[in-house]
Design an enzyme around this catalytic site. Structure first.
Site, PDB file in Angstrom:
ATOM      1  N   SER A 168      43.012 -21.413   7.899  1.00 22.60           N
ATOM      2  CA  SER A 168      41.778 -22.051   8.307  1.00 22.60           C
ATOM      3  C   SER A 168      42.031 -23.547   8.482  1.00 22.60           C
ATOM      4  O   SER A 168      43.078 -23.947   8.993  1.00 22.60           O
ATOM      5  CB  SER A 168      40.688 -21.780   7.254  1.00 22.60           C
ATOM      6  OG  SER A 168      39.468 -22.380   7.627  1.00 22.60           O
ATOM      7  N   TYR A 184      36.225 -26.184  17.449  1.00 22.51           N
ATOM      8  CA  TYR A 184      37.316 -25.908  16.514  1.00 22.51           C
ATOM      9  C   TYR A 184      36.794 -25.744  15.094  1.00 22.51           C
ATOM     10  O   TYR A 184      37.138 -24.788  14.389  1.00 22.51           O
ATOM     11  CB  TYR A 184      38.338 -27.045  16.563  1.00 22.51           C
ATOM     12  CG  TYR A 184      39.445 -26.910  15.541  1.00 22.51           C
ATOM     13  CD1 TYR A 184      40.484 -26.014  15.741  1.00 22.51           C
ATOM     14  CD2 TYR A 184      39.444 -27.687  14.378  1.00 22.51           C
ATOM     15  CE1 TYR A 184      41.497 -25.885  14.802  1.00 22.51           C
ATOM     16  CE2 TYR A 184      40.452 -27.564  13.447  1.00 22.51           C
ATOM     17  CZ  TYR A 184      41.473 -26.661  13.658  1.00 22.51           C
ATOM     18  OH  TYR A 184      42.470 -26.530  12.715  1.00 22.51           O
ATOM     19  N   LYS A 188      36.839 -22.316  12.683  1.00 26.91           N
ATOM     20  CA  LYS A 188      37.513 -22.210  11.390  1.00 26.91           C
ATOM     21  C   LYS A 188      36.529 -21.831  10.282  1.00 26.91           C
ATOM     22  O   LYS A 188      36.899 -21.156   9.313  1.00 26.91           O
ATOM     23  CB  LYS A 188      38.228 -23.520  11.061  1.00 26.91           C
ATOM     24  CG  LYS A 188      39.452 -23.773  11.954  1.00 26.91           C
ATOM     25  CD  LYS A 188      40.464 -22.641  11.846  1.00 26.91           C
ATOM     26  CE  LYS A 188      41.752 -22.938  12.608  1.00 26.91           C
ATOM     27  NZ  LYS A 188      42.752 -21.860  12.483  1.00 26.91           N
TER      28      LYS A 188
END
Length: 279
Positions: A168, A184, A188
């Protein structure tokens, strides 16, 4: 002999040994994936490195063999954002003890912060192309799900139980308004919850699922030569006053994959020098 009376092995090899394990690592041509591949291969694991670029994988293998000429490294060139290539990769594998989903992308978005005036802030955020979101989630989330499920039967057959490690990012939990990577960071965050979902579904089949949440490590996402980048500013930003190093990534993965980490399941482990809480 009951478990309580069995002889315990507290040696380093007994606790942290990975020799002979088949370990599959996506995104292993560069960055954190390569750091982990080094750690496993040098310590005797049969290390399968997966990536899109054959040349990068060849370079990675050569780098590992320089550390240990006897290392067993197997190259698999595959684009894990493609369902057909994930299917082909899964069919080519015969044994997996550990799967590490490390492949990921971050695409540029127009910069903005909490101090950006409202019209410019709205314009910058709306300028994030739909393709940025679809491609980011395809690689960072969907590929983790499909590859993990496709090789579940192999992980379930591992003699000591299968182990899965998702990579992650501290961006998954931090909400620093100075960053501008919404797709992004959201992807994650999805990886974190997907980790817990898969852990809950796979546990009856003897497969543990955890995630590592790295901070600033030298990689294609964190160029160490960029004087204005987060990695270059680690001494200022990170409570431990430095960026992450190769051994930090490798050591955490070895712990989760070995007997030492066998009582950890469904967790997201921060690997950030305290940056996840210290900003």
């Amino acid at each position: 002999m009951s478990a309580s009376t069995q002889r315990k092995d507290f040696s380093l090899d007994g606790l942290f040994g990975v020799k002979g394990l088949d370990v599959v690592i996506t995104g292993a041509g560069t960055g954190i994936g390569l750091y982990m591949a080094k750690g496993f291969a040098v310590n005797g694991a049969i290390t399968h490195i997966v990536g899109r670029r054959q040349a990068k994988l060849e370079e990675a293998k050569e780098t590992i063999l320089q550390l240990n000429p006897n290392a067993q490294v197997v190259i698999h060139a595959a684009d894990i954002s493609s369902r057909s290539e994930v299917d082909a990769l899964a069919k080519s594998l015969k044994k997996i003890d550990v799967l590490i989903n490390c492949a990921g992308i971050v695409l540029p978005d127009p910069p903005c912060t909490h101090l950006t005036p409202l019209p410019e802030l709205q314009k910058a955020l709306l300028a994030s192309p739909p393709e940025t979101w679809s491609q980011t989630f395809s690689v960072n989330v969907e590929s983790v799900f499909y590859l993990s499920v496709s090789v579940l039967h192999l992980l379930a057959a591992a003699p000591d139980g299968g182990r899965m490690i998702n990579v992650s990012s501290i961006g998954s939990t931090m909400s620093d308004p100075n960053t501008h990577q919404p797709a992004y960071q959201a992807s994650k965050a999805a990886v974190n919850h997907l980790t817990r979902l898969l852990a809950s579904k796979f546990r009856e089949h003897g497969v543990r699922v955890n995630a590592i949440s790295p901070g600033y490590f030298p990689s294609q996402m964190q160029n160490p030569n960029n004087p204005n980048g987060m990695l270059a500013r680690s001494q200022e930003l990170v409570p431990l006053k430095r960026g992450g190093e190769e051994e930090d990534a490798a050591g955490t993965a070895l712990w989760l994959a070995s007997r030492a980490g066998s009582y950890v399941d469904g967790q997201v482990i921060p690997l950030s020098g305290g940056r996840d809480w210290g900003y």
